[in-house]
Design an enzyme around this catalytic site. Sequence first.
Site, PDB file in Angstrom:
ATOM      1  CD  GLU B  60      -1.867  -2.345   1.483  1.00 40.07           C
ATOM      2  OE1 GLU B  60      -0.749  -2.563   1.998  1.00 40.07           O
ATOM      3  OE2 GLU B  60      -2.731  -3.229   1.332  1.00 40.07           O
ATOM      4  CG  HIS B 129      -9.228  -6.847   7.938  1.00 38.06           C
ATOM      5  ND1 HIS B 129      -8.129  -7.154   8.699  1.00 38.06           N
ATOM      6  CD2 HIS B 129      -8.943  -7.329   6.692  1.00 38.06           C
ATOM      7  CE1 HIS B 129      -7.232  -7.800   7.971  1.00 38.06           C
ATOM      8  NE2 HIS B 129      -7.703  -7.909   6.744  1.00 38.06           N
TER       9      HIS B 129
END
Lengths: 363, 325
Positions: B60, B129
């Site tokens: 990322e 998450h």
Amino acid sequence: MTKKSAPAKKPEVAGYNARQAPINAKLGHDELIALYRDMVRIRRFEERCLRSYQQGKIGGFLHLYIGQESIAVGCVSVMGKHDHIITAYRDHGHALAVGMGMNEMMAENYGKYTGCSKGKGGSMHYFDPSRNFWGGHGIVGGQIPLGTGLAYALKYKGLKGAALAFMGDGAVNQGAVHESYNLAALMSLPVIFIIENNGYSMGTSQERSSAGPSLAQRAEGYGMNWDIIENGHDVLEVRDKVAAALKLAHEKSLPSVLEIRTYRYRGHSVADPDTTYRDKQEIEAYKATKDPLMVFQNSLLAEKVLTDDSIAKIDEAARAEAETSAQFAEASPFPSVEDIQKDVYWEADNPADRKSQGTLFFN
Amino acid sequence: MPVISYREALRHAMSEEIERDPNVVLMGEEVAQFNGAYKVSEGMLAKYGPQRIVDTPISEAGFIGMGVGAAMLGLRPVMELMFFSFYTVAFDQIFNNAANIRYMSGGLINCPIVLRGPANGGTNVGATHSHTPESIAAYHPGIKVVVPSNAYDAKGLMKSAIRDNDPVMFMENTILYGETMEVPDGEYLVPLGKANILRAGTDLSIIGHGRAIQMALKAADLLKEKHNINAEVVDLRSIRPLDEETILNSVKKTNRALYVEESKPFCSVGAMVAAIISDKAFDYLDAPVKRLTSIDSPAIYSMPLEKLQLPNVDRIYQAALETLK
């Protein structure tokens, strides 16, 4: 450029003479003098910055480039129209090399509205996209993904250009750098990662911070081309090796890692008293034998490209230019309080073209 | 009018913008060959090819930063975060680079990037998450933040976000991906910064964003049914820019406000809205501004408990009644 498997130090090519390399052999007197002049201008500018800092005119950090001038000048001198450049916070040399003016740079250091970023970035954050210069970045290694993105955009647009993404030797242990290596190799991006290895990441020497035989060799893990420029103080060797990497980027869209060995004379920033991690002898030894200005000056004197007289004139002009920039900065206005909230959102700065509604600022 | 899902609405928006502007590219983990981890980009690789729909490695910081650099040079990258929670890995690239580049360059550079992906709890994937970082994102000047709660808004806001010249963080919701509604074919835009009154009312303003505001509609039905209370339901849609005018007009009419959101309470969007209301509509208030958020802890895994931790219809209904006491 070769893919190598073992030693940290690449073998010298027998009889290699950077001056005789095709890219340098063709240089005329004017071009050689221009390279020398640009290096002198960087050094005099940096010295003038130091004085201003000591006078309390420049705030925050000031990371001087003195000792590394051959790298910015050498690299930029072989860049073409579609080549782009991005670097870290030790950015004054690169900015001058791409053609930014001392006035706008010094004014930026002084936090003045006439600065290249209107006094909003400071010494670490110079930008000039009109000269393909994308900063000036403060977080170690944080600019390397951006440089990779510049290369991505060039390739996407089908332009024959490359991105030169500079970092110091302290950046090579940041995850973002390794992620960028992987992306560049995976996507065949025309980016050249240039490590200006001055031996110290702030006050920590390379052997105390970086594992492995060399910094550039880490490229092998990504199947990337790499090279080490041992004589980073030699502007002509820098030109030759960087031009080779650029050719690979332009013609085959391949990335490279170049490690350029260099040395900084001053502390990490001016705030570093430079008393804890190296001794003065080390600095003096480098200055005496490898100073990039001195080495190039001597070879140009020997070639009769420069004379004592022309050297003095170049030096005098650079000192005067730097002095003028300090006067310009001193005389310039600070930004206004209203300016604090400009240049935050494109839409707020372009109200006639604004498409969104509602509040953007909350005071 | 065709009935399509939130997921399809996003896909239509991205597809239309890819067709409209050659500089738009969709990039992220599993967006191309895998057809999207949540199938938002399903079929797009086949239709637009690998130049426009680009798979990235799980990296990322690297690929978001690469998108920022490409945006500086004129591309309009739409970067998918498989879970918005993974923005933490790219924090420096988003908030030091994308958010600050215009400012630090004195306005010489702008960064037209969209970071999108699902930012929600409720799917039993645990704390890592389930982040809902809209207030963290909106805290940063230079960043815009959008949270669509339905398919119509998802499409119109996505098209506006892609055309926007500033960085936009576009927070979706996995639970809403399958929700359907009537969405017109073809071109329309929903501007950033324009709230939507989902239900008009006179007794209480329930203001919020994301999936919580859809629950608030059901709570409003119950309030009407059981107590004959007419709640107004205001969906902000956009956090920054913020539609202060609609918020304040609603509160001035109803004199009571409840903010509902999935975030944790500390420094949440609701906290900011409550501060704005107390600052600008204090004299109109008949009760303190109430907030209903997730219960303040990391997101719990346990299935029945996570339902209780998040806002739900009953919690919103009870909070509304307390506001009306």
